[in-house]
Design an enzyme around this catalytic site. Structure first.
Site, PDB file in Angstrom:
ATOM      1  N   LYS A  63     -57.630  74.172  33.344  1.00 36.11           N
ATOM      2  CA  LYS A  63     -56.668  73.872  32.284  1.00 36.11           C
ATOM      3  C   LYS A  63     -56.776  74.960  31.205  1.00 36.11           C
ATOM      4  O   LYS A  63     -57.884  75.321  30.807  1.00 36.11           O
ATOM      5  CB  LYS A  63     -56.956  72.491  31.697  1.00 36.11           C
ATOM      6  CG  LYS A  63     -55.943  71.979  30.716  1.00 36.11           C
ATOM      7  CD  LYS A  63     -56.217  70.540  30.248  1.00 36.11           C
ATOM      8  CE  LYS A  63     -55.528  69.518  31.087  1.00 36.11           C
ATOM      9  NZ  LYS A  63     -55.487  68.174  30.465  1.00 36.11           N
ATOM     10  N   GLU A 116     -55.114  51.418  32.259  1.00 34.47           N
ATOM     11  CA  GLU A 116     -54.832  50.439  31.195  1.00 34.47           C
ATOM     12  C   GLU A 116     -54.991  49.009  31.694  1.00 34.47           C
ATOM     13  O   GLU A 116     -55.458  48.137  30.953  1.00 34.47           O
ATOM     14  CB  GLU A 116     -53.417  50.648  30.650  1.00 34.47           C
ATOM     15  CG  GLU A 116     -53.261  51.873  29.746  1.00 34.47           C
ATOM     16  CD  GLU A 116     -53.101  53.170  30.515  1.00 34.47           C
ATOM     17  OE1 GLU A 116     -53.074  53.137  31.758  1.00 34.47           O
ATOM     18  OE2 GLU A 116     -53.031  54.228  29.857  1.00 34.47           O
ATOM     19  N   ARG A 139     -48.040  48.734  30.757  1.00 29.96           N
ATOM     20  CA  ARG A 139     -48.727  48.674  32.055  1.00 29.96           C
ATOM     21  C   ARG A 139     -49.778  47.578  32.091  1.00 29.96           C
ATOM     22  O   ARG A 139     -50.164  47.115  33.170  1.00 29.96           O
ATOM     23  CB  ARG A 139     -49.349  50.043  32.360  1.00 29.96           C
ATOM     24  CG  ARG A 139     -49.957  50.114  33.708  1.00 29.96           C
ATOM     25  CD  ARG A 139     -50.139  51.517  34.199  1.00 29.96           C
ATOM     26  NE  ARG A 139     -48.873  52.133  34.624  1.00 29.96           N
ATOM     27  CZ  ARG A 139     -48.816  53.402  35.043  1.00 29.96           C
ATOM     28  NH1 ARG A 139     -49.914  54.145  35.001  1.00 29.96           N
ATOM     29  NH2 ARG A 139     -47.676  53.919  35.458  1.00 29.96           N
TER      30      ARG A 139
HETATM   31  C1  LIG Z   1     -50.286  55.324  31.881  1.00 26.38           C
HETATM   32  C2  LIG Z   1     -50.609  56.545  31.053  1.00 26.38           C
HETATM   33  N1  LIG Z   1     -51.708  56.524  30.259  1.00 26.38           N
HETATM   34  C3  LIG Z   1     -51.992  57.589  29.485  1.00 26.38           C
HETATM   35  C4  LIG Z   1     -51.200  58.708  29.493  1.00 26.38           C
HETATM   36  C5  LIG Z   1     -51.501  59.868  28.560  1.00 26.38           C
HETATM   37  N2  LIG Z   1     -51.783  61.082  29.320  1.00 26.38           N
HETATM   38  C6  LIG Z   1     -50.898  62.033  29.490  1.00 26.38           C
HETATM   39  S1  LIG Z   1     -51.479  63.297  30.397  1.00 26.38           S
HETATM   40  C7  LIG Z   1     -53.012  62.565  30.502  1.00 26.38           C
HETATM   41  C8  LIG Z   1     -54.137  63.230  31.225  1.00 26.38           C
HETATM   42  C9  LIG Z   1     -53.694  63.505  32.637  1.00 26.38           C
HETATM   43  O1  LIG Z   1     -54.775  64.124  33.317  1.00 26.38           O
HETATM   44  P1  LIG Z   1     -54.448  64.788  34.720  1.00 26.38           P
HETATM   45  O2  LIG Z   1     -53.657  63.856  35.533  1.00 26.38           O
HETATM   46  O3  LIG Z   1     -55.744  65.257  35.252  1.00 26.38           O
HETATM   47  O4  LIG Z   1     -53.488  66.006  34.359  1.00 26.38           O
HETATM   48  P2  LIG Z   1     -53.870  67.382  33.625  1.00 26.38           P
HETATM   49  O5  LIG Z   1     -53.458  67.203  32.169  1.00 26.38           O
HETATM   50  O6  LIG Z   1     -55.337  67.598  33.776  1.00 26.38           O
HETATM   51  O7  LIG Z   1     -53.043  68.423  34.318  1.00 26.38           O
HETATM   52  C10 LIG Z   1     -53.014  61.349  29.868  1.00 26.38           C
HETATM   53  C11 LIG Z   1     -54.190  60.437  29.759  1.00 26.38           C
HETATM   54  C12 LIG Z   1     -50.066  58.692  30.343  1.00 26.38           C
HETATM   55  N3  LIG Z   1     -49.205  59.732  30.377  1.00 26.38           N
HETATM   56  N4  LIG Z   1     -49.812  57.613  31.104  1.00 26.38           N
HETATM   57 MG   LIG Z   2     -56.769  66.979  35.094  1.00 23.00          MG
END
Ligand SMILES: Cc1ncc(C[n+]2csc(CCOP(=O)(O)OP(=O)(O)O)c2C)c(N)n1
Ligand SMILES: [Mg+2]
Ligand SMILES: CC(=O)[C@@H](O)[C@H](O)COP(=O)(O)O
Length: 634
Positions: A286, A371, A399
């Site tokens: 990232k 969640e 959710r």
């Molecule tokens: C149900 C839900 N909870 C929380 C979020 C907030 N959120 C957005 S991106 C993220 C992290 C995602 O991590 P990953 O899937 O590893 O993607 P990366 O950012 O590392 O590419 C979170 C917690 C969300 N979008 N949806």
């Molecule tokens: Mg990730």
């Protein structure tokens, strides 16, 4: 002339040579840093998927093949490769480029929902449809992050995808974008498994790594290695998640260097030719290629505001946020009450639990993007004698609604929910506006919901909430900066604050953060000779009795709320008035039952009719009819 100028669709990327692709990747990273530092957005996630997205679009044929992104915050590169590089100056702005895939923008975009862990379910459904329709040459490619893989829905989908015994098998490729992080490092057993692969570079390599490590230990080491090799199956299941995935019946390819285009394309072509569902595990970084992001220990520039592109430093003026007020208050509460524990769903800093966690690490739990688990595990914590504070963005509570209703409320467990980003949030668009919480929660028996109007009431109402031990309590507040405190003239016996007095034509019920706006409406009405009383119930569900009593002595009630009006506080006031036999008219000044666009919070609120002038006009238009009506039924 740079290569980007010639990229209007994926075929333009397919035609590039290896060296040209390397140049294009550099140009894309430069564009991302230059543009997103000006607009704000998900800089880190997108810097991490440049080669991955290029490889996908060089290996598959979007939009004939569906390319899906889980959450979708990492789809900027996909947008650049599908002809939208020139639109990034408008990113996340009203009428500009969405920060997530958008069907209105492109046929290459499928999932607009930014809620995590949905992409594999979408993929399973699309793949089944292709198969049933005989479309056997179409692939579905789903990109899912390691963080989104911690969401239960992802495992529900994997369970079904792996059960595919159809012929010809469905053409479904799952690309795990594993950068080891959600915001912070991804938590949980799955992350551990993926990390094992990341550190040992795959099962086979793990064995040779083990051989070298053990052989350094001389004869005993050689014996241990042979024993290890003998336990190949067992180790494979324990150490390498391909065991996890392959035991499910999924072909696993990887781990692949997610920044090595050739290696990625090789793995994707192998996956494309495989007869059945397949997982390609890509290791990415990232913030790749941008030193300030890589140096950011908190979240590697997961979601930035406006920053200095050179240094990565914030270029926005500092202000006190609702989150920071909560972040300090929960530590004071935790100091006083040792039964208070915190829960976050992979968003420790964004929801403001980081200070609590720093001081009492054993009392704050990060459950991953889970969640539903967060809510029901909170019911368990409460049953065990603690008082959990579940901190989520309002939109993500959707959710966990069933868990709140059937695990927390049904069992009358004392759990407090702190909903940040409630109401119109702005730049993240339709699936991020926290506009449904008050409507869906008003049907929960025994639930109490507070909507603080300012920092002072936030501190007060969180303290009041954690004192409720016989059911769910909710405190909801907006995204961004908190305004100055709005003092009341008087607090009524049931906790309702009177903010202004000036006549009985209109009772203005101000919900939460819109208090200043409600007072502006009061002032404009007075200038037109219309007298109004402004109150802030503070606790809006159930509706306090004095709201109904006061309504009975006014001609019209106008309820101003940053939530959907269908089933909102205004609707509840109307129901309670009618139950009392009162005919007072109610004007629900809330959000429409629509998916609202991205833009600034002010723009979106105004388009929803919640700017001061629009509300004044609507009240004036409503009054004559109310003046002509009897106040009581019968
Ligand atoms: C149900 C839900 N909870 C929380 C979020 C907030 N959120 C957005 S991106 C993220 C992290 C995602 O991590 P990953 O899937 O590893 O993607 P990366 O950012 O590392 O590419 C979170 C917690 C969300 N979008 N949806
Ligand atoms: Mg990730
Ligand atoms: C994609 C996602 O869900 C979050 O990253 C979100 O974009 C952050 O929103 P805030 O900027 O309100 O923290």
């Amino acid at each position: 002339m740079n290569l980007l100028d010639g990229i209007n669709e994926p075929d333009d990327v397919k035609r590039l040579s290896g060296p040209e692709c390397a140049t294009l990747a550099e140009e894309i990273r430069a564009l991302l840093v230059a543009e997103v530092s000006r607009t704000g957005g998900h800089l880190g996630p997108n810097l991490g998927v440049v080669e991955l997205t290029m490889a996908i679009h060089r290996s598959f044929d979007s939009p004939n093949d569906d390319v899906l992104f889980d959450v979708g915050h990492q789809a900027y590169v996909h947008k650049i490769l599908t002809g939208r590089a020139g639109d990034f100056a408008t990113l996340r702005q009203r009428h500009g480029l969405s920060g997530y895939p958008s069907r209105a923008e492109s046929p290459h975009d499928v999932i607009e929902n930014s809620h995590a862990s949905t992409a594999l379910s979408w993929a399973d459904g699309i793949a089944k449809a292709h198969q049933l329709k005989g479309e056997h040459d179409q692939h579905v490619v789903a990109v899912i992050g390691d963080g989104a893989l911690t969401g239960g829905m992802a495992w529900e989908a994997l369970n079904n995808i792996a059960a595919d015994t159809s012929f010809p098998p469905r053409k479904l490729v799952i690309v795990v974008n594993d950068n080891g992080r959600s915001y912070a490092p991804t938590v949980g057993g799955m992350a551990h498994h993926l990390n094992t692969l990341r550190t040992t570079g795959g099962y086979e390599k793990f064995l040779s790594w083990g051989k070298q490590a053990l052989q350094k230990g001389g004869a005993p080491g050689r014996f241990a290695y042979d024993a290890l090799h003998g336990m190949k199956k067992g180790i494979k299941d324990v150490i390498a998640p391909q065991g996890l995935f392959e035991d499910l019946g999924l072909k696993y390819i990887g781990p692949v260097d997610g920044h090595d285009l050739a290696a990625l394309e090789k793995a994707l072509h192998q996956a494309k030719s495989y007869a059945g569902p397949v997982i390609v595990h890509a290791l990415t970084e990232k913030g790749r290629g941008y030193a300030p992001a890589l140096a950011d220990a908190a979240d590697q520039f997961h979601a930035v505001g406006i920053i200095d592109p050179e240094t990565g430093e914030s270029a926005q003026k500092k202000s006190t946020s609702w989150t920071s007020v909560f972040s300090d208050e929960i530590v004071e509460i935790a100091d006083r009450r040792k039964d208070i524990v915190g829960i976050t769903a992979a968003m420790m800093i964004p929801v403001g639990l980081h200070k609590f966690a720093a001081k009492y690490p054993e009392r704050v739990f990060d459950v991953g993007i889970a969640e539903q688990h967060a809510v029901t595990s909170a019911a368990g914590l409460s049953h065990g004698g603690l008082h959990p504070v579940v901190c989520l963005y309002a939109t993500f509570l959707n959710r966990g609604f069933d868990q709140l209703l059937m695990d927390v409320a049904l069992h009358r467990e004392g759990v407090t929910f702190v909903l940040d980003r409630a109401g119109v949030t702005g730049p993240d668009g339709a699936s991020h506006h926290g506009m449904w919480d008050m409507a869906i929660l008003q049907v929960v028996p025994g639930l109490h919901l507070a909507a603080p109007r300012d920092a002072a009431r936030l501190r007060e109402e969180v303290t009041e909430a954690v004192a409720i031990e016989d059911g769910p309590s909710v405190v909801r507040f907006s995204r961004g900066s908190v305004g100055a405190d709005v003092e009341s003239l008087e607090r009524l016996t049931d906790g309702v604050d009177v903010l202004a007095r000036g006549g009985n034509d209109v009772l203005i019920v101000s919900v939460g953060a819109l208090a200043e706006r409600a007072l502006d409406v009061h002032g404009k009405l007075a200038a037109k000779g219309i007298g109004s009383t402004v109150i802030d119930p503070r606790w809006v569900l159930p509706v306090p009795g004095s709201v109904i009593t006061l309504a009975g002595s006014h001609t019209l009630v106008a309820v101003i709320e940053d939530g959907v009006k269908v089933g909102g506080v205004g609707a509840r006031v109307r129901q309670d008035l009618r139950a009392e036999g009162l005919r007072t008219g109610v004007l629900e000044l809330g959000l429409p039952t629509e998916f609202l666009p991205h833009g600034t919070r002010e723009e979106v609120l105004a388009e929803a009719g919640l700017d001061v002038d629009s509300m004044v006009e609507r009240i004036i238009a409503e009054l004559p009819e109310q003046l002509a009506r009897p106040r009581r039924a019968g």
